[in-house]
Design an enzyme around this catalytic site. Structure first.
Site, short mmCIF file in Angstrom:
data_model
loop_
_atom_site.label_atom_id
_atom_site.label_comp_id
_atom_site.label_asym_id
_atom_site.label_seq_id
_atom_site.Cartn_x
_atom_site.Cartn_y
_atom_site.Cartn_z
N PRO A 147 0.99 -1.16 0.08
CA PRO A 147 -0.21 0.06 0.11
C PRO A 147 0.93 1.49 -0.07
O PRO A 147 1.84 1.28 0.77
CB PRO A 147 -0.68 -0.11 1.34
N GLU A 148 0.28 2.17 -0.82
CA GLU A 148 1.20 3.58 -0.78
C GLU A 148 0.54 4.46 0.20
O GLU A 148 -0.42 4.13 0.71
CB GLU A 148 1.47 4.07 -2.38
N LYS A 170 4.28 5.49 4.65
CA LYS A 170 3.73 4.44 4.67
C LYS A 170 3.62 3.67 6.32
O LYS A 170 3.12 2.36 6.29
CB LYS A 170 4.39 3.21 3.80
N ARG A 210 11.40 -3.54 -7.32
CA ARG A 210 10.21 -3.82 -7.73
C ARG A 210 10.28 -3.61 -9.27
O ARG A 210 11.28 -3.11 -9.74
CB ARG A 210 9.24 -2.73 -7.21
#
Length: 275
Positions: free
Chosen positions: A2-3, A52, A263
């Site tokens: 989640p950002e 975050k 990523r």
């Protein structure tokens, strides 16, 4: 993972459900039993987010620190005096009042901490575009002095807090920036434009509950907010994110992908040549 907009949304919803209440705090899974016992019976003062990281302040200087990691989820449901819902799955933490129940599952971090711990964590983080008056100058100094690529720097939470892989890919594409350009080679005007853009995009993501970067969706969201209307989530569409081997929406070149900072980065080699 989640950002930042997701964590700020959680903080907003936790405040709406629990601020000013004294919830029953338990750990159905058992892994957080000691921490839950410390928080049980204390009033919730305020939930907040920085990047975050999620923080929930309880009375008597007790704070809950949560980092969802890759698989964490914090669900908040309206109970409205009905029977206590059964526990489903591995619930690390449960907050329960007559009106609401919140279940935390699979976090990377869940701990009871001191105010000094919270200050130490936030001091190490970069500016958060969703917090009041974020310090863009601090972020620029860390970018402009680095030999690391801008794609790596945007994922570094000590540079900018809250940007994750989706915002990284989309932001670099929106400004036609070569993701492999070292931070020290990024022009100040380019960085300032990117900073203004992310400070515009993330509040739209918070309002919509999803990341919006497509020009038509961004414009619709801006108009809705300006009119005082809710931003309605729509189809999840992106400029380059998860579009490897598909044609670039502007030039038709094949969208590329490569692992950068752990990523999958997505970019267009023809469009993204800007310093």
């Amino acid at each position: 993972m989640p950002e930042g907009h997701t964590l700020h949304g959680l903080a907003r919803d936790l405040n709406a459900a629990f601020a000013g209440t004294t919830p029953e705090v338990t750990s159905p899974q058992g892994k957080f039993a000691e921490g839950a016992a410390l928080l049980d019976g204390r009033k919730v003062l305020e939930a907040s987010a920085w990047g975050k990281h999620l923080f929930v302040e309880f009375e008597a200087d007790a704070w809950l620190h949560v980092h969802l990691g890759l698989i964490g989820n914090f669900s908040i449901l309206l109970r409205a005096g009905e029977a206590v819902p059964p526990v489903q799955g591995q619930v690390r933490l449960r907050l329960l009042t007559d009106d609401h129940v919140a279940d935390l599952r699979g976090p990377n971090l869940c701990a009871v901490v001191t105010p000094e711990h919270v200050e130490g964590v936030t001091a190490r983080l970069g500016p958060d575009p969703l917090r009041p008056d974020p310090d863009s100058e601090t972020a620029w100094k860390r970018v402009s002095r680095s030999n690391r690529s801008i794609a790596e720097l945007l994922m570094d939470q000590s540079v900018v807090a809250g940007i994750g892989n989706v915002y990284r890919c989309e932001l670099l594409y929106r400004h036609r920036v070569d993701p492999f350009r070292p931070g020290r080679e990024i022009r100040r005007a380019t960085w300032d434009a990117m900073w203004r853009d992310i400070c515009d995009l993330m509040p739209l993501g918070l309002a919509a509950g999803q990341i919006l970067t497509m020009p038509d969706q961004v414009e619709e969201a801006r108009e809705a907010l300006a009119a005082g209307d809710p931003v309605v989530p729509g189809e999840r569409r992106y400029l380059v994110y998860r579009r490897a081997q598909e044609p670039c929406r502007v030039c038709g070149s094949t969208v590329r992908t490569k692992v950068v900072a752990g990523r999958n980065l997505f970019w267009c080699g023809r469009c993204q040549r800007r310093r």
